[in-house]
Every structure is written in C-alpha cells, then in structure tokens.
Design an enzyme around this catalytic site. Structure first.
Site, PDB file in Angstrom:
ATOM      1  N   TYR A   1       0.855  -1.195   0.000  1.00  0.00           N
ATOM      2  CA  TYR A   1       0.000   0.000   0.000  1.00  0.00           C
ATOM      3  C   TYR A   1       0.884   1.235   0.000  1.00  0.00           C
ATOM      4  CZ  TYR A   1      -3.105   3.709   1.633  1.00  0.00           C
ATOM      5  OH  TYR A   1      -3.799   4.880   1.733  1.00  0.00           O
TER       6      TYR A   1
ATOM      7  N   GLU B   1      -3.293   7.475  -4.251  1.00  0.00           N
ATOM      8  CA  GLU B   1      -3.192   6.202  -3.518  1.00  0.00           C
ATOM      9  C   GLU B   1      -3.072   5.034  -4.487  1.00  0.00           C
ATOM     10  OE1 GLU B   1      -5.865   5.067   0.011  1.00  0.00           O
ATOM     11  OE2 GLU B   1      -6.684   3.872  -1.646  1.00  0.00           O
TER      12      GLU B   1
END
Length: 383
Positions: A101, A189
C-alpha cells in the site's frame, strides 16, 4: 474531484508510474476490443466510485472473447451499493507475488505532505491501522524539500518491503509524489502496489482525488467530468455554485468556510449525531446564497434539523441574519434551524433574528458551536 480507477491510472501514466495496459469500454463490443488490444488474460472491472466491487461481482477474469462478452454483459448496468455501472475498465491481468500500500496526502495539522506505506496491501488501510498499526510507515515531507530517491528507498526499508522490491518501490514513490504535487492531488493512492514474480513493481489500482481549487491550472481535467457521480442533492448544489458534499446523516450543515464546515461535522459527530452534508457558503452569506443553501438542505428527505454555523470575519453577522430572514420567506423548511452566530457584528445579527418573530420551533440561536451542535442533534433525534 474523485477520479474513477481508469482515470486515476491514466493520470498516473502521465508521470511514468507503471500501470497495466488497458482501455475503458462502454459496451460489450468495446470491452472485447479493449481485451484484444491489452492481451489475454484480462480483468474486466466495473468503474464505480465505491468499494466492494469484487464481492459484488464487478471484477472478473477472462481468458477469451466469449468470457469477456459474458462478464461485460453482466457487469454493465449492475447496481453496486447504489452505483450503476456505466463504464468498464479492461486491462491485462497481472501475476502477483506480493501486495503493498502507498499513498500521499496532506497532513494539515503538521502542514506537511504525508506518505503512508505498508507491506500489507490489498485491503483497506483503515483495517491495517486497526489490526497492526506498526505495519504502516508514516513519513512527513516538507513541500520545500520534496522527496528524493534515497528517502523513498529508506521508507520502503522501514516498511519491511523485500530487498527485490526496494528499488522499484522507491522509484514509484518518487513518481507518485510528483503526481501528487505537480498534479494537484488531494490524495494519490495505490492499493495494491504489487511485486510481480519478475521483480517489477507495478500500480494495480489507483485512487486519485484532485484539488478543485487548482482546476484553473488544468484545463485537461474537463475530460474527467463526463462520468462524475453526483446524487440529486449535489447536482442541485452544483447548479447554485455551492460547495456541497452529500453524506448519510440527519443534521444538515451550513457553514462559512471549509475549515469551519469540517469542524462543524466533527462536533456534530462528537455529540452523538451524524451530518447529512458538508456545505460551505464561503464569505458571501447574502439572501440568495443562504436561500440556495437552505433549498439544497431542504431537498434532502433525511435532514431532521439544520445547523447553521457562522463565524463572521469578512462576513458580517447582520448580513447573515438578513439573509436567513429573507431566505426563510422564500423556502418552506421541513426541519428546524439551530444557528450559532459569532464574530463581526454578531450581536446585531442575533438581534435581527430575534426581532424577526420567527417561532422558536423553527429557529433557535445558541451561543457556542458545542451548544448549537447538541441542540441540532437533539432535534434530529426527536423528529
């Protein structure tokens, strides 16, 4: 402005971030063409701005044209948590060894950019933060200094990414930071950021929120607006040039200034309520603006009370009060108003409201933001 996945990937690609080859498709035939161009196997993905696509059947693997036709036909028109699928993204399927992530956003309290990086990707970062907070590396970046390759690599080391992923991850982090800053993003993101068996690091998903205040610098953003999802409340607000975001609560919010509006949402939540919206009327709280704001709030059937939170600076209290009185003559409200009026000429404004003869069950004034929030939440609960 929140981008769809495919738009986010196209945005990433402008900054050299590796993404899977693919194309959007609005019909079954277009999906087949996109799959043939990308090369089998492919993934057919619903383009909606909501999570849970996979569990809802909105993401399917296909090995040939017949399977693409079947999946595309099933997914187009599908309802996923109230979002109807009107567009697909068809991309070449990636082999995945590990998932990570990575994201950049702004930490307003620290007045710095914030990198969040974790070796645990593919799930919601909130879940990782709750189950294993130590698995998330948080790095504040001074906008003046920026992010260099060595610092990005050290962040990857601190996040315990494997040695073979460090260089690729660091390279993508620097490019993602450039996308975040030069691309005027509020959020950039990648989840998951994947390591392939070949050793390449690759962005498998994209979540991008663009800063609307920077739109004047980006005429190309106009291309992103075609499928922007707005509910009926947001469409009405956009027509009135109001800064509005619809939420799921019962307390309608009107405030002057984005910071105050956010604080108002927080304090309503703090006292046990839930906001129905974010609505910033800015500095021009005249009758037309206030009437427009109240019309939008009034349109929401879930609103049981309205909390108007005004702190006068450039905005003067008596003008706000006059605007509210005039607006109430033009809008037949279904919910009572609680107002907190403070700052420039607030006393004059409160006197105007008192002299207007508006029944207390329709409008009441409270001295502080906390008192007003409690009153608005109580009214909403008792409705």
């Amino acid at each position: 402005m929140d981008l769809f996945e495919y738009q986010g990937k196209q945005y990433f690609a402008r900054y050299g971030i590796p993404v899977s080859p693919g194309a959007p498709a609005d019909t079954v035939d277009e999906a087949v063409t996109a799959a043939e161009d990308a090369g089998y196997p492919v993934v057919v993905k619903a383009q909606v701005q909501v999570g849970g696509r996979g569990k809802a059947g909105g993401i399917k693997l296909a090995d040939n044209a017949d399977e693409v036709r079947e999946h595309a036909g099933n997914i187009l028109g599908m309802d996923i948590k109230g979002h109807v699928v009107r567009r697909l993204w068809v991309e070449h399927a990636s082999d995945i060894e590990e998932e990570y992530y990575a994201s950049f956003t702004l930490d307003r309290a620290a007045k710095k950019h914030l990198l969040m990086l974790s070796a645990e990707g593919g799930v919601e970062i909130e879940a990782v933060a709750e189950s294993n907070p130590d698995a998330i590396v948080k790095l504040h970046i001074d906008p003046v200094d920026g992010l260099d390759l060595a610092t990005a690599r050290q962040a990857a080391v601190d996040a315990k990414l494997p040695e073979r992923a460090l260089d690729g991850a660091a390279d993508i982090l620097v490019k993602l930071y450039t996308c975040f800053t030069e691309g005027d993003c509020d959020l950039a993101e990648i989840n998951p950021l994947i390591l392939k068996p070949t050793g390449e690091v690759h962005a498998l998903d994209a979540k991008v929120t663009l800063d609307g205040n920077a739109e004047f610098r980006h005429p190309e953003w106009e291309d992103f607006k075609g499928l922007t999802e707005m509910d009926d409340r947001e469409k009405m607000a956009a027509e009135k040039d109001l800064q509005y975001i619809g939420l799921d609560g019962t307390v309608g919010i009107i405030a002057n200034g984005a910071g105050l509006a956010m604080s108002t949402l927080d304090v309503v939540n703090q006292v046990g309520g839930a906001a129905a919206n974010f609505l910033d009327i800015g500095g021009g709280a005249n009758a037309d603006v206030m009437a427009g704001a109240l019309e939008v709030i009034n349109f929401d059937e879930n609103v049981k009370s309205i909390f108007i939170n005004i702190f006068g600076g450039i905005t003067r209290g008596e003008e706000v009060a006059k605007g509210i009185v005039e607006a109430l003559g033009r809008v037949d409200l279904k919910a009572p108003i609680v107002i907190r009026l403070d700052g420039t000429n607030a006393e004059e404004g409160r006197q105007i409201l008192a002299d207007a003869g508006i029944p207390e069950d329709k409008l009441r004034s409270e001295p502080t933001m906390l008192d007003a929030a409690r009153a608005a939440v109580a009214l909403a609960a008792g409705a």
